[in-house]
Write a protein that holds these residues in place. Sequence first.
Motif: not given
Length: 100
Positions: A63-82
Amino acid sequence: MSFSHKQIVELCESERTRFRDELLRELPPGHVMIPYSGTLDVLAHVEGRDDFVIGTGDPNKPFAVVHLTWLKETTPPWPYTEFYQSAAAVDKAVEEIFGE
């Protein structure tokens, strides 16, 4: 899959597809979720937050919990994931956020 915390709301099939598409859109190269892009399944939404519970298909990190940002991200760690080892661990993490 069943989660016991009241803030974790399981999604219907159309919602699962919609949020999976959004997650895949957001993932930048090198993100920790990229290896799971072919097997991930958006299982639930954490009500009141932009967090989603993801099934990875990996028995070592199921399992992972991912915090969506509603943007096309360009660098990790976004979207933040645990990552979590069990549904109970996801419930506990959400309980710590909400204090309930």
